[in-house]
Design a protein around this motif. Sequence first.
Motif, PDB file in Angstrom:
ATOM      1  N   ARG A 162       0.837  -1.207   0.000  1.00 35.45           N
ATOM      2  CA  ARG A 162       0.000   0.000   0.000  1.00 35.45           C
ATOM      3  C   ARG A 162       0.868   1.251   0.000  1.00 35.45           C
ATOM      4  NH1 ARG A 162      -2.240   1.264   5.579  1.00 35.45           N
ATOM      5  NH2 ARG A 162      -0.018   1.811   5.704  1.00 35.45           N
ATOM      6  N   ASP A 163       1.922   1.222   0.791  1.00 37.09           N
ATOM      7  CA  ASP A 163       2.766   2.397   0.957  1.00 37.09           C
ATOM      8  C   ASP A 163       3.628   2.694  -0.266  1.00 37.09           C
ATOM      9  OD1 ASP A 163       1.667   2.651   3.462  1.00 37.09           O
ATOM     10  OD2 ASP A 163       3.403   1.799   4.520  1.00 37.09           O
ATOM     11  N   MET A 164       3.643   1.789  -1.232  1.00 33.95           N
ATOM     12  CA  MET A 164       4.361   2.043  -2.478  1.00 33.95           C
ATOM     13  C   MET A 164       3.657   3.101  -3.331  1.00 33.95           C
ATOM     14  SD  MET A 164       5.320  -1.881  -3.431  1.00 33.95           S
ATOM     15  CE  MET A 164       6.417  -1.538  -4.798  1.00 33.95           C
ATOM     16  N   LEU A 165       2.360   3.290  -3.110  1.00 34.97           N
ATOM     17  CA  LEU A 165       1.599   4.285  -3.855  1.00 34.97           C
ATOM     18  C   LEU A 165       1.702   5.624  -3.115  1.00 34.97           C
ATOM     19  CD1 LEU A 165      -0.224   4.746  -6.299  1.00 34.97           C
ATOM     20  CD2 LEU A 165      -2.177   4.149  -4.856  1.00 34.97           C
ATOM     21  N   LEU A 166       2.440   6.544  -3.692  1.00 32.12           N
ATOM     22  CA  LEU A 166       2.711   7.832  -3.062  1.00 32.12           C
ATOM     23  C   LEU A 166       1.622   8.823  -3.448  1.00 32.12           C
ATOM     24  CD1 LEU A 166       6.522   7.901  -3.908  1.00 32.12           C
ATOM     25  CD2 LEU A 166       5.415   6.993  -1.847  1.00 32.12           C
ATOM     26  N   VAL A 167       1.133   9.590  -2.466  1.00 29.82           N
ATOM     27  CA  VAL A 167      -0.028  10.449  -2.699  1.00 29.82           C
ATOM     28  C   VAL A 167       0.224  11.846  -2.156  1.00 29.82           C
ATOM     29  CG1 VAL A 167      -2.499  10.762  -2.256  1.00 29.82           C
ATOM     30  CG2 VAL A 167      -1.562   8.445  -2.474  1.00 29.82           C
ATOM     31  N   SER A 168      -0.180  12.852  -2.931  1.00 32.32           N
ATOM     32  CA  SER A 168      -0.212  14.229  -2.449  1.00 32.32           C
ATOM     33  C   SER A 168      -1.147  15.041  -3.342  1.00 32.32           C
ATOM     34  CB  SER A 168       1.188  14.858  -2.468  1.00 32.32           C
ATOM     35  OG  SER A 168       1.122  16.189  -1.960  1.00 32.32           O
TER      36      SER A 168
END
Length: 195
Positions: A162-168
């Motif tokens: 899940r944490d491989m998908l970076l979001v901002s």
Amino acid sequence: MKFKSIGVFCASSPGFDSIWTQSAYDLGTYLAQQGITLVYGGGRVGLMGAVADGALAHQGKVIGVIPHFLNSKEIGHAGVTELIDVDNMHQRKMKMNDLSEAIIALPGGFGTMEELFEMITWAQLGLHQKPVGLLNINGFYDHLIAFVQNMVDVGLLNTQNRDMLLVSDNIEDLLRKMDSYVAPDVPKWLSREKS
């Protein structure tokens, strides 16, 4: 910034909210100002056209990759630095992946979702170590982010993946996260955590 090129997946439509078109243009502008080559789907319409136009207006290098059947419908962007014709959609993704050191998804429809999830799946399987980012403009991806968390909650996705998908929701912040991204050492099938 360590990237020389970034692949951008996004809609070939503008959508109903002008903020998406403006944000796509702003992303193209930002990449050009950082000296980062934009690699994208080659279209001149929708958010695709906007991201390319933003880069081109600021002397950026833009490489479009477009299948013959779309280019023949005259939606290919004639003004890009290089427009690469390929035979089909899969070859487009492969070529964009080959030319890019990182991936960003802007708002889009089924095609953008398919491209995003193939890129993050390849990362999950250890086929590449590139950062994959979501530019969550105006909360567009909020429901998708919640759905991904639900995959974790029900035990079908582990937190490492899940944490491989970076979001901002901010271009500069997303690029900072991508710049400092380190791919997991352990591919999905070797992870000790239940997936």
